[in-house]
Motif scaffolding. Structure first.
Motif, PDB file in Angstrom:
ATOM      1  N   ILE A   1       8.381   2.220  -2.528  1.00  0.00           N
ATOM      2  CA  ILE A   1       8.788   0.896  -3.037  1.00  0.00           C
ATOM      3  C   ILE A   1      10.211   0.585  -2.565  1.00  0.00           C
ATOM      4  O   ILE A   1      10.500  -0.520  -2.098  1.00  0.00           O
ATOM      5  CB  ILE A   1       8.713   0.843  -4.581  1.00  0.00           C
ATOM      6  N   PHE A   2      11.086   1.572  -2.681  1.00  0.00           N
ATOM      7  CA  PHE A   2      12.479   1.364  -2.257  1.00  0.00           C
ATOM      8  C   PHE A   2      12.533   1.036  -0.763  1.00  0.00           C
ATOM      9  O   PHE A   2      13.260   0.149  -0.338  1.00  0.00           O
ATOM     10  CB  PHE A   2      13.331   2.612  -2.567  1.00  0.00           C
ATOM     11  N   GLU A   3      11.745   1.757   0.016  1.00  0.00           N
ATOM     12  CA  GLU A   3      11.773   1.533   1.455  1.00  0.00           C
ATOM     13  C   GLU A   3      11.300   0.113   1.782  1.00  0.00           C
ATOM     14  O   GLU A   3      11.937  -0.599   2.557  1.00  0.00           O
ATOM     15  CB  GLU A   3      10.894   2.574   2.157  1.00  0.00           C
TER      16      GLU A   3
ATOM     17  N   TYR B   1      -3.112   3.606  -2.472  1.00  0.00           N
ATOM     18  CA  TYR B   1      -3.250   2.689  -3.611  1.00  0.00           C
ATOM     19  C   TYR B   1      -2.566   1.375  -3.258  1.00  0.00           C
ATOM     20  O   TYR B   1      -1.532   1.369  -2.592  1.00  0.00           O
ATOM     21  CB  TYR B   1      -2.571   3.265  -4.855  1.00  0.00           C
ATOM     22  N   GLN B   2      -3.154   0.284  -3.706  1.00  0.00           N
ATOM     23  CA  GLN B   2      -2.483  -1.005  -3.513  1.00  0.00           C
ATOM     24  C   GLN B   2      -1.793  -1.381  -4.831  1.00  0.00           C
ATOM     25  O   GLN B   2      -2.447  -1.522  -5.872  1.00  0.00           O
ATOM     26  CB  GLN B   2      -3.483  -2.077  -3.110  1.00  0.00           C
ATOM     27  N   LEU B   3      -0.484  -1.521  -4.781  1.00  0.00           N
ATOM     28  CA  LEU B   3       0.277  -1.817  -5.992  1.00  0.00           C
ATOM     29  C   LEU B   3       0.091  -3.278  -6.397  1.00  0.00           C
ATOM     30  O   LEU B   3      -0.193  -4.133  -5.567  1.00  0.00           O
ATOM     31  CB  LEU B   3       1.771  -1.564  -5.779  1.00  0.00           C
TER      32      LEU B   3
ATOM     33  N   LYS C   1       0.858  -1.196   0.000  1.00  0.00           N
ATOM     34  CA  LYS C   1       0.000   0.000   0.000  1.00  0.00           C
ATOM     35  C   LYS C   1       0.887   1.235   0.000  1.00  0.00           C
ATOM     36  O   LYS C   1       1.786   1.352   0.832  1.00  0.00           O
ATOM     37  CB  LYS C   1      -0.915  -0.013   1.223  1.00  0.00           C
ATOM     38  N   VAL C   2       0.634   2.121  -0.945  1.00  0.00           N
ATOM     39  CA  VAL C   2       1.409   3.361  -0.997  1.00  0.00           C
ATOM     40  C   VAL C   2       0.446   4.541  -0.911  1.00  0.00           C
ATOM     41  O   VAL C   2      -0.700   4.452  -1.344  1.00  0.00           O
ATOM     42  CB  VAL C   2       2.253   3.478  -2.293  1.00  0.00           C
ATOM     43  N   THR C   3       0.948   5.629  -0.351  1.00  0.00           N
ATOM     44  CA  THR C   3       0.113   6.822  -0.230  1.00  0.00           C
ATOM     45  C   THR C   3       0.714   7.930  -1.075  1.00  0.00           C
ATOM     46  O   THR C   3       1.916   8.186  -0.998  1.00  0.00           O
ATOM     47  CB  THR C   3       0.030   7.279   1.247  1.00  0.00           C
TER      48      THR C   3
ATOM     49  N   ALA D   1       4.566  12.768  -8.047  1.00  0.00           N
ATOM     50  CA  ALA D   1       3.813  11.642  -7.482  1.00  0.00           C
ATOM     51  C   ALA D   1       4.591  10.332  -7.652  1.00  0.00           C
ATOM     52  O   ALA D   1       4.660   9.511  -6.731  1.00  0.00           O
ATOM     53  CB  ALA D   1       2.444  11.548  -8.157  1.00  0.00           C
ATOM     54  N   ALA D   2       5.195  10.149  -8.817  1.00  0.00           N
ATOM     55  CA  ALA D   2       5.902   8.896  -9.087  1.00  0.00           C
ATOM     56  C   ALA D   2       7.117   8.746  -8.176  1.00  0.00           C
ATOM     57  O   ALA D   2       7.432   7.655  -7.713  1.00  0.00           O
ATOM     58  CB  ALA D   2       6.331   8.846 -10.551  1.00  0.00           C
TER      59      ALA D   2
END
Lengths: 622, 138
Positions: free
Chosen positions: A524-526, A220-222, A212-214, A516-517
């Motif tokens: 994602i990296f974290e 959003y769920q990737l 899940k990213v904000t 945003a990207a």
């Protein structure tokens, strides 16, 4: 040759020209292709095809910068765009080297290949369809424009394109935002099973799929899914088609049933290229031709009905002033590609097709004062703006293996956010940091500069290069009238043909996506324990932009789109929904230039579907 | 340079020390002679001679003492000011097939050792086969 009359004259032997030529000649029509490149490159079988291709491979090995066009001849008389030559034109000064005249404010950093087979010689081979909402951006999101055709209209042509290219993929994996259950036909499968995803894809997907990213206060769920690709794997026994035929009575193209699908091997030998062998050099060249290229399509044309005139560079379309129909195509035939001497010739047919690439098509139309009632010729030049992020993974991921990309994150391809900022797709890249920082060569030079040698150097390279992760954020560029191709008599090439003059920039709708990207990339990296090494350099990066005080660099994707768009009326577009010029009823345009918007798919599959649609429309008209 | 010492042997010995690849691995590239010629062609005669004199001295002074040899290489060869950066150029040649920014020849690109060091293969050559990329390297 100029005295002969053909049913159809096609300019260009890339994927659009080849698909149309194959379809028409197999339906019994007489076709002439005018191809600007060399005769050697058009060889379609045996030793000749093998020898010219080995030349390309040797040239690639020897090229200091292994850019997409590096294996292929760059001809003075029919120059290709070179991504290394993107210096801006300075007023009052001699134009810098390069085919494109870059007026800026930002350089246009994408190329295409001008020669037999066109850019499919060096395309990556990603074959994603566009999404239904990509065709109705104006009605759904009040952005950009709608297409005059829908996804549903194009769907049968997508199936033809997937057969023609020979797509390997798993339909079950293909979950994209904003699609319904009928996105693929019932029980639809691709011709071949999916290309295995990379070892690295597996590791990254483990912590990214369902993450899940904000971003901009929304969560959003990737998802991570396999990417369909135009390269050979194992045939799917459930796939039941073998060719595309013209149904005379119904006046339609359709897929013909078959017991089995056969992979399309290399041009020179049936036992080479039946499967991808993992050369990891799809761009710029697949040494075994397991990856599709347009010459494979041309090889299936009915040779009795096809003539190909190489070394034939089109300069102008001749239009009858009274009835507005095209009467012929003027071209210059050179003997030696390095010398300006040439013969002026004219090709004549009942119907004409420009399939010479988005930039070249626009240039030819402008040089002919043709098809431009709408004043849209050359405008709305688009590309995917590729923002890259790169880092070092804690765990070794072993990049530089396999096709360029085998997995993508489709989450931001569609959604309500498109009212605010552009959509993007995120391929996971299998080739380490080669694109942004020229690894692993640059890792070697950096290590030497730090005094490393011997076993310490070898160990260091192993530690660093095996952990390199690269993500793409390929942002959809909007059509904007001022991003355009123009011509100017001050800038001509060796044959006296116009060079394309490019005006190019990006606006806030895309810049907001970079912001945003990057936020998504950070998350994602974290989650994956990847140490971010991304650097956007304001001094050395040609396409460096700033949004809200933060700098970003984007790169060209080689997805050159939109320069002669299709639309609803003769005032808003160059071609109608049939891809016929509003102004000239016997002139069709083919290729990415017809696309009103870009979506988030690499455009070749859509261009191929559109080319089948053009072929059908021509057969109806003839 | 002492006439009895073949600089080719010195080139091999120093290449092993500089690259971290052993004799067999270097010979297996098939590039030894090509690289030796490239080195000669791209290096001024005097610099070439001084460099190999120094290499010979380092090897003689520190026989069987690998730590000392490495220290000597660091201080006397790896400095950018030493012999016009020749040690670095030799490493670059073996690792990438380049002399400076130029590819020495097509095979040199294919035989670059950087790909071995990174447990992979040069793009466009030595292909490992269908699906190999879905597993860790052998």
């Amino acid at each position: 040759m100029e005295s002969k009359h053909y049913d159809v004259v096609i300019v260009g032997s890339g994927i659009s020209g080849s698909v149309i030529a194959k379809t028409l000649t197999n339906a019994g029509k007489k076709v002439l292709i005018l191809e600007a490149g060399l005769q050697a490159g058009i060889a379609l079988e045996g030793e000749a095809a093998y020898n010219v291709y080995q030349d390309y491979i040797r040239t690639f090995y020897n090229a200091p910068a292994k850019v997409p066009n590096s294996p292929y001849p760059d001809l003075k008389d029919a120059p290709s765009i070179d991504v290394l030559q993107i210096q801006k034109l300075q007023p009052g000064q001699v134009p810098p080297p390069g085919y494109l005249v870059q007026k800026g404010p930002l350089p246009f950093a994408s190329d295409c290949m001008r020669g037999p087979g066109g850019t499919t010689m060096h395309w990556l081979g990603t074959t994603l369809r566009m999404l239904p909402n990509d065709f109705r951006m104006k009605s759904v999101y009040d952005q950009n424009v709608d297409w005059p055709i829908s996804y549903e209209h194009l769907k049968p042509f997508y199936e033809m394109a997937e057969l023609e290219i020979g797509v390997s993929g798993n339909v079950q994996d293909q979950h994209y935002p904003g699609i319904g259950p009928d996105f693929f036909g019932e029980d639809y499968v691709y011709p071949m099973r999916k290309i295995p995803q990379s070892y690295m894809d597996g590791l990254i997907s483990k912590k990214t799929d369902r993450l899940k990213v904000t971003v901009n206060d929304k969560t959003y769920q990737l998802s991570c899914i396999s990417t369909p690709q135009g390269r050979n794997s194992v045939p799917n026994t459930r796939y039941a088609y073998s060719k595309i035929i013209w149904d005379k009575t119904k006046k339609k193209l359709r897929l013909a049933k078959a017991d089995q699908y056969n992979n399309i091997p290399s041009l020179w030998d049936n036992y080479t290229g039946e499967r991808c062998e993992g050369n990891a050099s799809c761009v710029p060249i697949c040494p075994v031709q397991a990856k599709y290229n347009a010459l494979k399509t041309l090889k299936k044309a009915n040779k009795e009905n096809l003539e190909v005139s190489t070394r034939s560079v089109v300069s102008r379309i001749i239009i009858d002033k009274k009835n507005k129909r095209v009467e012929g195509i003027e071209y210059k035939r050179y003997e030696n590609p390095g010398e300006p001497e040439h013969t002026n010739l004219t090709a004549k047919g009942t119907i004409y097709v420009l399939a010479a690439s988005a930039i070249e098509n626009a240039k030819i139309l402008l040089a002919s004062d043709a098809a431009n009632t709408s004043d849209q010729v050359g405008r709305n030049l688009m590309d995917h703006l590729v923002m890259l992020t790169w880092g070092l993974s804690k765990e070794k991921v072993y990049p530089y293996r396999g096709p360029g990309s085998t997995t993508n994150i489709p989450t931001f391809r569609d959604g309500e956010f498109r009212k605010e900022h552009a959509a993007w797709i995120s391929p996971i890249d299998n080739w380490g940091w080669s694109w942004p920082v020229f690894s692993p060569g640059s890792d070697v030079s950096a290590a030497i500069a730090n005094g490393l040698f011997g076993k310490a150097l070898r160990d260091h390279i192993n530690e660093v290069v095996t952990r390199q992760v690269l993500l793409h954020f390929e942002v959809e560029q909007s059509p904007e009238p001022e991003n355009r191709v123009t011509i100017d008599p001050a800038y001509k090439d060796a044959l006296g043909n116009y060079k394309p003059v490019i005006h190019y920039s990006v606006s806030d709708y895309m810049l907001k996506s970079f912001e945003a990207a990057k936020i998504v990339s950070d998350q994602i990296f974290e989650a994956n324990d990847i140490e971010d090494h991304t650097v956007y350099n304001p001094v050395t990066d040609p396409d460096y932009v700033v949004y809200k005080g933060q700098g970003y660099t984007f790169r060209g994707a080689g997805h050159i789109v939109g320069t002669h768009r299709m639309g609803f009326t003769k005032d808003d577009s160059v071609v109608d929904k049939d891809q016929r010029c509003w102004d000239h009823d016997n002139l069709f345009l083919a290729g990415c230039g017809n696309m009103p918007t870009l979506g988030t798919s690499n455009p070749t599959l859509t261009m191929t579907a559109l080319a089948f649609n053009v072929a059908e429309n021509i057969l109806k008209q003839l | 340079m002492k006439p009895e010492v073949d600089p080719k042997n010195l080139f091999l010995e120093i290449s092993v020390l500089l690259t971290g690849f052993n004799n067999a691995e270097l010979y297996a590239t098939g590039m030894f002679d090509t690289y030796y010629h490239a080195l000669q062609a791209n290096t001024g005669q005097a610099n070439f001679a001084y460099f190999f004199e120094e290499v010979e001295k380092i090897l003689l002074e520190n026989r069987n003492e690998p730590e000392k040899i490495n220290q000597a290489i660091t201080s006397r060869l790896m400095q950018p000011s030493s012999y016009n950066g020749l040690a670095g150029s030799i490493i670059t040649m073996w690792y990438t097939g380049n002399w400076g920014n130029d590819v020495i020849d097509g095979q040199a690109y294919v035989q670059g050792l950087v790909w071995d060091a990174a447990q992979t293969h040069p793009p466009g050559a030595k292909q490992p086969g269908f699906g190999s990329w879905s597993m860790p390297p052998l």
